[in-house]
Design a protein around this motif. Structure first.
Motif, PDB file in Angstrom:
ATOM      1  N   PHE A 129      -1.636  18.197  40.206  1.00  0.00           N
ATOM      2  CA  PHE A 129      -0.729  17.114  40.566  1.00  0.00           C
ATOM      3  C   PHE A 129      -1.528  15.831  40.745  1.00  0.00           C
ATOM      4  N   ASP A 130      -0.957  14.705  40.295  1.00  0.00           N
ATOM      5  CA  ASP A 130      -1.557  13.392  40.520  1.00  0.00           C
ATOM      6  C   ASP A 130      -2.992  13.297  39.987  1.00  0.00           C
ATOM      7  N   MET A 131      -3.167  13.636  38.716  1.00  0.00           N
ATOM      8  CA  MET A 131      -4.494  13.610  38.117  1.00  0.00           C
ATOM      9  C   MET A 131      -4.921  12.202  37.680  1.00  0.00           C
ATOM     10  N   MET A 132      -3.952  11.355  37.360  1.00  0.00           N
ATOM     11  CA  MET A 132      -4.253  10.001  36.906  1.00  0.00           C
ATOM     12  C   MET A 132      -5.073   9.244  37.948  1.00  0.00           C
ATOM     13  N   TYR A 133      -6.151   8.608  37.510  1.00  0.00           N
ATOM     14  CA  TYR A 133      -7.084   7.839  38.344  1.00  0.00           C
ATOM     15  C   TYR A 133      -7.928   8.721  39.267  1.00  0.00           C
ATOM     16  N   ASN A 134      -7.871  10.032  39.041  1.00  0.00           N
ATOM     17  CA  ASN A 134      -8.706  10.961  39.806  1.00  0.00           C
ATOM     18  C   ASN A 134      -9.637  11.744  38.881  1.00  0.00           C
ATOM     19  N   ILE A 135      -9.940  11.154  37.724  1.00  0.00           N
ATOM     20  CA  ILE A 135     -10.822  11.779  36.742  1.00  0.00           C
ATOM     21  C   ILE A 135     -12.144  11.012  36.701  1.00  0.00           C
ATOM     22  N   LEU A 136     -13.235  11.724  36.928  1.00  0.00           N
ATOM     23  CA  LEU A 136     -14.562  11.120  36.935  1.00  0.00           C
ATOM     24  C   LEU A 136     -15.331  11.550  35.692  1.00  0.00           C
ATOM     25  N   LEU A 137     -16.291  10.712  35.281  1.00  0.00           N
ATOM     26  CA  LEU A 137     -17.162  11.066  34.163  1.00  0.00           C
ATOM     27  C   LEU A 137     -18.606  10.858  34.576  1.00  0.00           C
ATOM     28  N   LEU A 160       0.561  25.121  31.982  1.00  0.00           N
ATOM     29  CA  LEU A 160      -0.568  24.593  31.219  1.00  0.00           C
ATOM     30  C   LEU A 160      -0.228  23.224  30.639  1.00  0.00           C
ATOM     31  N   ARG A 161       0.979  23.076  30.097  1.00  0.00           N
ATOM     32  CA  ARG A 161       1.388  21.769  29.554  1.00  0.00           C
ATOM     33  C   ARG A 161       1.350  20.706  30.653  1.00  0.00           C
ATOM     34  N   ASN A 162       1.831  21.058  31.828  1.00  0.00           N
ATOM     35  CA  ASN A 162       1.820  20.131  32.960  1.00  0.00           C
ATOM     36  C   ASN A 162       0.390  19.769  33.353  1.00  0.00           C
ATOM     37  N   ASN A 163      -0.472  20.770  33.419  1.00  0.00           N
ATOM     38  CA  ASN A 163      -1.852  20.542  33.859  1.00  0.00           C
ATOM     39  C   ASN A 163      -2.666  19.736  32.859  1.00  0.00           C
ATOM     40  N   LEU A 164      -2.387  19.927  31.570  1.00  0.00           N
ATOM     41  CA  LEU A 164      -3.108  19.182  30.539  1.00  0.00           C
ATOM     42  C   LEU A 164      -2.593  17.751  30.399  1.00  0.00           C
ATOM     43  N   LYS A 165      -1.337  17.544  30.769  1.00  0.00           N
ATOM     44  CA  LYS A 165      -0.700  16.248  30.565  1.00  0.00           C
ATOM     45  C   LYS A 165      -1.442  15.125  31.294  1.00  0.00           C
ATOM     46  N   GLY A 166      -1.836  15.378  32.555  1.00  0.00           N
ATOM     47  CA  GLY A 166      -2.514  14.336  33.325  1.00  0.00           C
ATOM     48  C   GLY A 166      -3.818  13.898  32.690  1.00  0.00           C
ATOM     49  N   LEU A 167      -4.606  14.867  32.224  1.00  0.00           N
ATOM     50  CA  LEU A 167      -5.869  14.550  31.549  1.00  0.00           C
ATOM     51  C   LEU A 167      -5.610  13.787  30.263  1.00  0.00           C
ATOM     52  N   LEU A 190      -1.234   9.044  15.019  1.00  0.00           N
ATOM     53  CA  LEU A 190      -1.701   8.503  16.288  1.00  0.00           C
ATOM     54  C   LEU A 190      -0.536   7.967  17.116  1.00  0.00           C
ATOM     55  N   LYS A 191       0.380   7.296  16.438  1.00  0.00           N
ATOM     56  CA  LYS A 191       1.524   6.695  17.128  1.00  0.00           C
ATOM     57  C   LYS A 191       2.382   7.757  17.801  1.00  0.00           C
ATOM     58  N   GLU A 192       2.649   8.844  17.086  1.00  0.00           N
ATOM     59  CA  GLU A 192       3.459   9.926  17.646  1.00  0.00           C
ATOM     60  C   GLU A 192       2.770  10.545  18.859  1.00  0.00           C
ATOM     61  N   MET A 193       1.457  10.740  18.767  1.00  0.00           N
ATOM     62  CA  MET A 193       0.725  11.342  19.885  1.00  0.00           C
ATOM     63  C   MET A 193       0.679  10.397  21.076  1.00  0.00           C
ATOM     64  N   TYR A 194       0.428   9.115  20.818  1.00  0.00           N
ATOM     65  CA  TYR A 194       0.274   8.152  21.910  1.00  0.00           C
ATOM     66  C   TYR A 194       1.568   7.981  22.692  1.00  0.00           C
ATOM     67  N   TYR A 195       2.688   7.911  21.980  1.00  0.00           N
ATOM     68  CA  TYR A 195       3.966   7.682  22.651  1.00  0.00           C
ATOM     69  C   TYR A 195       4.629   8.973  23.129  1.00  0.00           C
ATOM     70  N   SER A 196       3.927  10.087  22.996  1.00  0.00           N
ATOM     71  CA  SER A 196       4.438  11.354  23.539  1.00  0.00           C
ATOM     72  C   SER A 196       4.269  11.405  25.044  1.00  0.00           C
ATOM     73  N   LYS A 197       3.521  10.434  25.605  1.00  0.00           N
ATOM     74  CA  LYS A 197       3.230  10.364  27.043  1.00  0.00           C
ATOM     75  C   LYS A 197       2.507  11.614  27.539  1.00  0.00           C
ATOM     76  N   GLY A 198       1.723  12.197  26.652  1.00  0.00           N
ATOM     77  CA  GLY A 198       0.910  13.344  27.043  1.00  0.00           C
ATOM     78  C   GLY A 198       1.584  14.681  26.888  1.00  0.00           C
ATOM     79  N   ASN A 199       2.865  14.709  26.526  1.00  0.00           N
ATOM     80  CA  ASN A 199       3.598  15.972  26.379  1.00  0.00           C
ATOM     81  C   ASN A 199       3.224  16.672  25.075  1.00  0.00           C
ATOM     82  N   PHE A 200       2.893  17.945  25.167  1.00  0.00           N
ATOM     83  CA  PHE A 200       2.556  18.770  24.002  1.00  0.00           C
ATOM     84  C   PHE A 200       1.429  18.121  23.177  1.00  0.00           C
TER      85      PHE A 200
END
Length: 256
Positions: A129-137, A160-167, A190-200
């Protein structure tokens, strides 16, 4: 770790180095012990209503993961939870990094490792939950601020889809937002993937497609996005950016 007075807490805080703060609290680090201590905002606000219990905070302390930084201990003041303890990772939040300076090949390896770890914890029933802005490199990808993670029985594929979506969502925005949206919009895949909002979305596939598309447009293979600066968006509208980068990073990107 237990404290018996505000004075003890303040004395402890002063012995540490400030690291940063987010929606949950203020984080300090002890470089010698390689420990990070997060003091929740509830302590500073003197309002403990709704604070997560010690049991919930530590429910994943024994989960072995190289990617997820789960709390290993809590900070208590007279029996009240005021913070947590995690291992310190020498890394920075993605939003604090300049994407033009990131080696895409190394980044892809880090993403691969992270995806593998996400699949591993998903098999254990953990919902992120709430992965956005909590990813470090750093030497690899680390994911922090796991307080609102929980467990669920079954529903592996959906979880799994939910957990991968944030990343996927943050990595896409990190690489493209305000930089290569024009290129994305002229490439159907690229356009289809980018506008999928991370789903699938297979984020590794997205990075490879972006790298190969930029390389083809330039006529040679690229390793860093800075090699494709000539393909950056012509018109930058700050009011429509999806990704909130660090102010200093944003200024560097504008100058490049």
């Amino acid at each position: 770790m237990t404290f018996h007075s505000d004075f003890e807490v303040e004395d402890f805080i002063h012995s540490l180095n400030y690291l940063g703060q987010g929606s949950q609290g203020v984080t300090y680090v002890d470089q010698n012990l390689q420990k990070a201590y997060k003091i929740y905002h509830s302590y500073f606000d003197h309002d403990y209503e709704g604070v997560i219990s010690k049991e919930d905070i530590l429910q994943f302390r024994h989960v072995k993961s190289s990617t997820f930084v789960f709390p290993s201990d809590v900070l208590l003041l007279n029996g009240q939870v005021i913070g947590d303890v995690t291992s310190y990772k020498k890394a920075r939040n993605l939003y604090q990094l300049n994407p033009l300076e990131i080696s895409l090949n190394r980044f892809l390896k880090c993403i691969d490792w992270a995806v593998s770890d996400i699949k591993k914890i998903t098999r254990e029933g953990i919902v992120c939950f709430d992965m956005m802005y909590n990813i470090l490199l750093g030497s690899r990808i680390y994911i922090i601020d796991t307080l609102e993670y929980h467990k669920i029985d079954g529903y592996y594929e959906e979880t799994l889809r939910n957990n991968l979506k944030g990343l996927s969502l943050e990595v896409m925005y990190f690489l493209v937002d305000g930089l290569f949206l024009d290129v994305v919009n002229t490439n159907q895949k690229l356009k289809e993937m980018y506008y999928s909002k991370g789903n699938f979305l297979d984020i590794v596939d997205f990075i490879w497609e972006l790298k190969n598309t930029l390389s083809k447009l330039l006529g040679h293979e690229i390793t860093y996005l800075k090699e494709a600066q000539s393909l950056k968006d012509v018109y930058e509208d700050d009011t429509h950016l999806k990704y909130q980068r660090d102010v200093l990073v944003l200024e560097r990107l504008k100058r490049n």
